[in-house]
Design a protein around this motif. Structure first.
Motif: not given
Length: 368
Positions: A223, A310-311, A305, A307
């Motif tokens: 991330t 978003a990545l 997921d 995260q």
């Protein structure tokens, strides 16, 4: 360096590669089709269970001037069941008759001796009860269940639950295909087959764990960068271990293929087929599932997921920005590809091999 070795080195360095993860829907479709075929064969034809599981009698004869076809006809006439006749290396015959009780075994032995014109004392008859085979089957199922539970627990601790789930699905996939092919081919299922099925579980997990280990290293601090998505890192990890997986599988398949095709097929040692077919199919299916099933499944689960979502948005946004910047400067989209390559290599996540690093030149040749 050989062509295969050169290709392997280029795969490891990330210079070339194949988008296994990106085309995962194709592999899922192929696997579903193969699995459905295996299950259909299992439901329609069923497994040819050996005498150890159904019970019966095995009669061994000395060297005779009787062909296997004549012995098969004689055994079928006296027993009323379809026998399995195999020629032994000593010149004798092994006549296997299933679904025969202990009381019927003695009568079959005496009548078979008369039909083959052999003294009854020269025939060796072994009676196998179905309860023994049932105990073997129950213990095999118990061992399989314990193995699955321990594998899931270990992978969940060593890696994460998504990898444990993907490995479990790949194992079930391999077992289903192997059992289905046994049903389609019609090979007899013996305790040797059960041993082979339990053995392939370890081989099936080997390549999967190797890829997962590389993926774990490659996704550290993922991330903190905006160059690759999780699926892209998973694909790079898979490509870097691809040649190793192929070499390991080929080396393991060669002796098993010798047992199956030369020993069981050419030389006629049919009893070798019991374990060699399960090993051969299981090893091939395990290599396939580790490349085309397990890793793409992990990428699918991981991309859900928050995260990773978003990545992915950040990575796509940065690429769109770089593409727009390259187009506005030169009026073409060609610089968009070069824009991504100008990003420092230090932005790559740990474990992702992207090529040789350029050594910094600042400070060199400075005079005091």
């Amino acid at each position: 360096m050989s062509r295969l070795g050169s290709m392997g080195a280029r795969l490891y360095r990330g210079e070339v590669g194949y988008d296994f993860v990106g085309k995962r829907m194709i592999w899922y479709g192929v696997s579903i089709l193969i699995t459905i075929t295996a299950i259909a064969g299992l439901m329609v034809q069923g497994l040819n269970m050996g005498i150890e599981f159904k019970g019966g009698v095995v009669v061994t004869t000395p060297k005779l001037a009787v062909s296997t076809e004549e012995a098969r006809d004689a055994a079928e006439e006296v027993s009323g069941h379809t026998p399995i006749v195999q020629e032994l290396g000593t010149g004798g015959l092994r006549i296997q008759i299933s679904d025969v009780t202990t009381a019927e075994a003695g009568k079959i032995k005496s009548e078979l001796a008369t039909e083959l014109n052999v003294p009854s004392n020269n025939l060796n008859a072994d009676v196998v009860g179905p309860s023994w085979g049932e105990q073997i089957a129950n213990k095999a199922w118990m061992g399989l269940g314990v193995f699955m539970v321990l594998v899931v627990i270990y992978l969940a601790i060593a890696f994460e639950w998504r990898m444990a789930l993907a490995a479990l699905i790949a194992l079930i996939h391999d077992l289903t295909i192997t059992v289905g092919i046994y049903a389609l081919v019609g090979f007899e299922v013996t305790p040797g087959t059960v041993i082979g099925l339990l053995t392939i579980l370890g081989y099936s997990l080997y390549d999967t764990v190797v890829v997962f280990d590389g993926l774990k290293e490659g996704s550290k601090d993922i991330t903190k960068q905006t160059r690759w998505t999780y699926s892209e890192i998973a694909n790079r990890s898979l490509n870097s271990t691809l040649v190793r997986s192929i070499n390991t599988t080929v080396v393991a398949l060669l002796p098993v293929a010798g047992l199956l095709f030369i020993g069981g097929g050419f030389l006629g040692a049919g009893m070798l087929n019991d374990i060699s077919l399960s090993l051969f199919v299981g090893l091939a299916a395990g290599a396939y599932s580790s490349i085309f099933i397990a890793t793409p499944l992990v990428a699918d689960l991981k991309e859900r997921d928050p995260q990773m979502k978003a990545l992915k948005k950040r990575v796509l946004a940065k690429r769109a920005q770089a593409a727009e910047k390259g187009t506005s400067e030169d009026g073409s989209a060609e610089n968009a590809e070069n824009a991504e390559e100008t990003e420092p290599e230090d932005a790559a996540p740990a474990g992702a091999v992207v090529g040789q690093r350029r050594q910094p030149t600042r400070g060199r040749g400075r005079r005091r």
